[in-house]
Design an enzyme around this catalytic site. Structure first.
Site, PDB file in Angstrom:
ATOM      1  N   ARG A  18       0.834  -1.213   0.000  1.00  0.00           N
ATOM      2  CA  ARG A  18       0.000   0.000   0.000  1.00  0.00           C
ATOM      3  C   ARG A  18       0.864   1.256   0.000  1.00  0.00           C
ATOM      4  O   ARG A  18       0.592   2.205  -0.732  1.00  0.00           O
ATOM      5  CB  ARG A  18      -0.965   0.003   1.187  1.00  0.00           C
ATOM      6  CG  ARG A  18      -2.061  -1.030   1.068  1.00  0.00           C
ATOM      7  CD  ARG A  18      -2.977  -1.032   2.275  1.00  0.00           C
ATOM      8  NE  ARG A  18      -2.191  -1.315   3.476  1.00  0.00           N
ATOM      9  CZ  ARG A  18      -2.530  -0.980   4.700  1.00  0.00           C
ATOM     10  NH1 ARG A  18      -3.668  -0.329   4.924  1.00  0.00           N
ATOM     11  NH2 ARG A  18      -1.783  -1.278   5.731  1.00  0.00           N
ATOM     12  N   ASN A  36      -6.128  -2.888   1.822  1.00  0.00           N
ATOM     13  CA  ASN A  36      -6.067  -4.342   1.916  1.00  0.00           C
ATOM     14  C   ASN A  36      -7.488  -4.889   1.976  1.00  0.00           C
ATOM     15  O   ASN A  36      -8.382  -4.261   2.538  1.00  0.00           O
ATOM     16  CB  ASN A  36      -5.328  -4.779   3.179  1.00  0.00           C
ATOM     17  CG  ASN A  36      -3.836  -4.570   3.094  1.00  0.00           C
ATOM     18  OD1 ASN A  36      -3.270  -4.430   2.015  1.00  0.00           O
ATOM     19  ND2 ASN A  36      -3.179  -4.528   4.238  1.00  0.00           N
TER      20      ASN A  36
END
Length: 90
Positions: A18, A36
């Site tokens: 990320r 996620n």
């Protein structure tokens, strides 16, 4: 301006995916978000020009060195929502 959704499968959680996606989006001038998912994949919603999104997808298919990307699913989204930055969703 186009909006695309990417779902990235593989070893992509717990490896900084990320964060590195956020950095790459900023570098390319892409807006949207990354988060996620419970199934172990990473979901990205990205807005940008066709060329920006093509470059972004190419990067997502490799990911950072810490990740192992197996597959990237791409969906073009009809969206009236305009993002003005790129964020990491929790």
């Amino acid at each position: 301006m186009q909006t695309q959704q990417f779902i990235i499968y593989g070893l992509v959680q717990g490896v900084g995916f990320r964060y590195f996606t956020w950095r790459e989006a900023l570098r390319l001038g892409i807006c949207g978000w990354v988060k996620n998912q419970t199934d172990g994949s990473v979901l990205v919603v990205a807005q940008g020009s066709e060329q920006q999104l093509m470059q972004f997808k190419q990067w997502l298919q490799q990911g950072p060195k810490t990740a192992t990307v197996q597959y990237v699913e791409t969906i073009t989204v009809d969206s009236d929502k305009q993002y003005d930055s790129f964020s990491i969703a929790h």
